[in-house]
Scaffold this active site. Structure first.
Site, mmCIF file in Angstrom:
data_model
loop_
_atom_site.group_PDB
_atom_site.id
_atom_site.type_symbol
_atom_site.label_atom_id
_atom_site.label_comp_id
_atom_site.label_asym_id
_atom_site.label_seq_id
_atom_site.Cartn_x
_atom_site.Cartn_y
_atom_site.Cartn_z
ATOM 1 C CB CYS A 123 -16.863 -64.020 -71.185
ATOM 2 S SG CYS A 123 -18.581 -63.674 -70.790
ATOM 3 C CG HIS A 269 -15.423 -60.984 -73.874
ATOM 4 N ND1 HIS A 269 -16.413 -61.635 -74.574
ATOM 5 C CD2 HIS A 269 -15.962 -60.640 -72.671
ATOM 6 C CE1 HIS A 269 -17.502 -61.684 -73.828
ATOM 7 N NE2 HIS A 269 -17.264 -61.090 -72.682
ATOM 8 C CG ASN A 299 -21.040 -60.393 -73.006
ATOM 9 O OD1 ASN A 299 -20.580 -61.375 -73.591
ATOM 10 N ND2 ASN A 299 -20.691 -60.082 -71.775
#
Ligand code: COA
Length: 355
Positions: A123, A269, A299
């Site tokens: 990520c 994020h 996500n």
């Protein structure tokens, strides 16, 4: 005698400048309600604990490269067309273990025999990719780079695991970097990058790599079919994510010589809306300076920050020169942040600064 204040030394050579944005989400939308029909969960639980209402899922047979090509095409168009010298793809769900996916993306975009490679920092991959792409420009290796963050974690989650199936969605976001001048709108950097491999267990896909091949390739004795899927230790990840993104943001502000008051927007994020608000609280940053799209996309791993950048660009939410910080955390563990001066719309300036 008073100690002199720290001096920010501008590296010499061309400066990397953002000049194009793109984003792509696959068609099928999976709502919380749909998940709740087959998992022991509810729309209310998912919204309250994560801020997610829906996510997109790649169509059956689709892959990460399909999304990356679309996002890359959009970013190139937004940068006024033309070609690039390198394609960098941040992904931890490549189409294949080998080869990398970036050369395929470059070929399908018709970019010719350019440098093309993948970056695997989960990520945090887009922030790592931005630092690497910026370095290519600074070093004079490339004058224009297409950087894409793309992932298809719905292909890795166990559809029966309510703790991960609710979190992840698929997507791709992209930016174009060009050689420009230090301090002009769009300038990127400095960066802060870090890792802690001692906690790789917190976000892990046990099977499929060289340590433990996939079950179909070589069924290991006593292998667990769940090891083909991503395992996430949610509670611990939550705490590490907040701590690391806060510290990394502070580090990048120090390096840039910016205060928190200077920052127009923080783009964290998109892992969980509660993580983002905890970061803002701990930094003492008003929540209205956070940007978020997790409600619509979940996500999306390496695509999370470039999708948010593309949406912010499309909606004209910032003014040229606004100070922006992106900060990410992911498997590895890895984390990273970057300072960005928001770019100006319109045709990019000449890279050599000629009028
Ligand atoms: N629906 C309903 N209940 C659920 C659930 C779901 N989808 N998932 C877990 N639960 C239950 C748990 O079993 C637990 O029940 P118990 O109290 O009876 O044991 C309860 O809800 C609380 O679980 P907990 O794990 O403490 O919830 P949480 O508030 O920490 O939220 C995450 C869980 C996963 C949403 C959160 O920890 C998170 O977002 N973590 C980081 C995300 C991440 O890892 N991203 C990937 C890398 S960036």
């Amino acid at each position: 005698m008073q100690p002199s204040p720290p001096r920010i030394v501008e590296p010499c050579g061309p400066s990397p400048v953002l000049c194009g944005f793109g984003g792509h989400l696959p068609e099928p939308v999976v709502t919380n309600h749909e998940l709740a029909t087959r998992l022991d969960t509810s729309d209310e639980w998912i919204r309250q604990r994560t801020g997610i209402a829906q996510r997109h899922r790649v169509a059956p047979g689709g892959a990460t490269s399909d999304l990356a090509v679309e996002a890359g095409r959009q970013a190139l168009a937004s940068a006024g067309g033309g070609t690039v010298d390198a394609v960098v793809l941040a992904t931890s769900t490549p189409d294949h273990i080998s080869p990398a996916t970036a050369p395929d993306v470059a070929a399908r975009l018709g970019l010719g025999p350019v440098a093309a490679f993948d970056i695997g920092a989960v990520c945090s991959g887009f922030v790592y990719g931005l630092a690497v792409s910026a370095s290519l420009v600074r070093a004079g290796v490339a004058t224009r780079v297409l950087l894409i963050g793309a992932d298809t974690y719905t292909t890795l989650v166990d559809p029966n695991d309510r703790t991960t199936a609710i979190l992840f969605g698929d997507g791709a976001g992209a930016v174009v970097l060009r050689a420009g001048r230090a301090g002009e709108p769009g300038a990127v950097g400095p960066f802060d990058l870090g890792s802690d491999g001692t906690r790789k267990d917190l976000i892990l896909v046990p099977n499929g790599g060289s340590r433990q091949r996939s079950r179909s390739a070589r069924p290991p004795v006593g292998s667990d079919p769940r090891d083909d899927h991503v395992h996430v230790v949610g509670g611990e990840v939550f705490q590490h994510a907040v701590r690391r993104m806060c510290q990394s943001t502070r580090n990048v502000l120090d390096s840039a010589g910016w205060s928190l008051d200077d920052v127009a927007r923080l783009l964290p994020h998109q892992a969980n809306h509660r993580i983002a608000t905890a970061v803002a609280r701990r930094l003492d940053l008003p929540e209205d300076r956070l940007l978020s799209n997790i409600e619509q996309v979940g996500n999306t791993a390496g695509a999370s920050i470039p999708l948010l950048l593309a949406r912010t660009w499309e909606r004209g939410l910032l003014r040229p020169g606004d100070k922006v910080v992106i900060t990410a955390f992911g498997g590895g563990l890895t984390w990273g942040s970057a300072a960005i001066s928001w770019p100006s719309p319109g045709p990019p300036e000449d890279p050599l600064g000629r009028e």
